[in-house]
Design an enzyme around this catalytic site. Sequence first.
Site, PDB file in Angstrom:
ATOM      1  N   LYS A   1       0.339  -1.183  -0.183  1.00 59.50           N
ATOM      2  CA  LYS A   1       0.088   0.003  -0.190  1.00 59.50           C
ATOM      3  C   LYS A   1       0.809   1.410  -0.401  1.00 59.50           C
ATOM      4  O   LYS A   1       1.800   1.203   0.334  1.00 59.50           O
ATOM      5  CB  LYS A   1      -0.827  -0.428   1.348  1.00 59.50           C
ATOM      6  CG  LYS A   1      -2.522  -1.190   0.784  1.00 59.50           C
ATOM      7  CD  LYS A   1      -3.357  -0.817   1.448  1.00 59.50           C
ATOM      8  CE  LYS A   1      -4.395  -2.066   1.598  1.00 59.50           C
ATOM      9  NZ  LYS A   1      -5.264  -2.022   2.590  1.00 59.50           N
TER      10      LYS A   1
ATOM     11  N   ARG B   1      -3.035 -10.390   4.907  1.00 64.39           N
ATOM     12  CA  ARG B   1      -3.730 -10.633   3.466  1.00 64.39           C
ATOM     13  C   ARG B   1      -2.650  -9.951   2.332  1.00 64.39           C
ATOM     14  O   ARG B   1      -1.960  -8.905   2.451  1.00 64.39           O
ATOM     15  CB  ARG B   1      -5.061  -9.583   3.329  1.00 64.39           C
ATOM     16  CG  ARG B   1      -5.430  -9.461   1.670  1.00 64.39           C
ATOM     17  CD  ARG B   1      -6.237  -8.595   1.624  1.00 64.39           C
ATOM     18  NE  ARG B   1      -6.824  -8.780   0.344  1.00 64.39           N
ATOM     19  CZ  ARG B   1      -7.152  -8.014  -0.135  1.00 64.39           C
ATOM     20  NH1 ARG B   1      -6.207  -7.001  -0.010  1.00 64.39           N
ATOM     21  NH2 ARG B   1      -7.798  -8.009  -1.856  1.00 64.39           N
TER      22      ARG B   1
END
Length: 337
Positions: free
Chosen positions: A279, A314
């Site tokens: 991210k 994840r």
Amino acid sequence: MTDYFRPLAQTGDARPDEALGIAGTDCWFTHVEHLARGQSARILSLDDTPEDWRKIVCGARKPIEGLRFDQPVIMGILNVTPDSFSDGGQHSSPANALRVANEMVAAGADLLDIGGESTRPGALEVPFEAEIARTVPVIEAIRRKLSIPLSIDTRKARVAHAALEAGANFINDVSGFEFDPDLGPFCATTSAPVCLMHAQGLPETMQLAPHYEDVLLDVYDFLARQIDLAVGFGVRREQIIVDPGLGFGKTQAHNLALIRGLSLFHGLGCPILLGASRKGFIRDIGQAPKAADRAPGSVAVALAAVAQGVQIVRVHDVAETRQALALWQASTTGVGS
């Protein structure tokens, strides 16, 4: 005034007799951080915490779809979208997606998360028909060959229905039941496990000016409300997973505050999932403009999460995460050594 208690997680063999375990994981604690809005944090001993809270935090989480949560679970990300920020367009055909799924399973993935709608910052909503067309053939192809649990990453009841019919096991809703009013009742009727994630705003605008009074406590309260909402629909609490939603309507400072405070979420009584992989805050802090170059930073955050008892990470980089977890466990808890 609401009191919040965050267990100060530790690992290793030097565990005092009075220490309590965290949610059936290898983590334990002897003290907590006491938080309350408008007040400075304080460190308290176990005797200063409510007994019912201790029972919730210490209780082992029940298995979901065969997944046990006494050891870290790796969720492999399999996007079948043309525009995801990291791997858009790479896995769109069923054959290619199956090949990648096989690679992830061989590398150590415990479940796969399949998504047909990018929810990156600035992404526009995808019609449910397109989302179904992208995901269902992939789910069917994987299910014919692999028995690994599959989750459908969707905000929409009609997509969830089609995915479960195709062989998916979980529903992973990044809106936490706030986008589609039909999704919560649908989950209750199917008894499918669901992950409820926090997001502030829609992907189109969520990063424009995110604001919180206290991001850690605000996200905690949101997830507590959505768990109660789901249970009210008829979803069983032991079938609910929670995700604080890094990057979804959050600045770098918000993301870091959530990572530092992750163990607070054990007070919700549900397994915790964390999706930090590749991210933007990893790009910025790690100085890695290309998403594919962010595996080291992604692994670092995953290890920080597991050190606080987070049960599911994840990730895009399954092999790297599995190797890092093996070494972390061997050096801290002795597992696998």
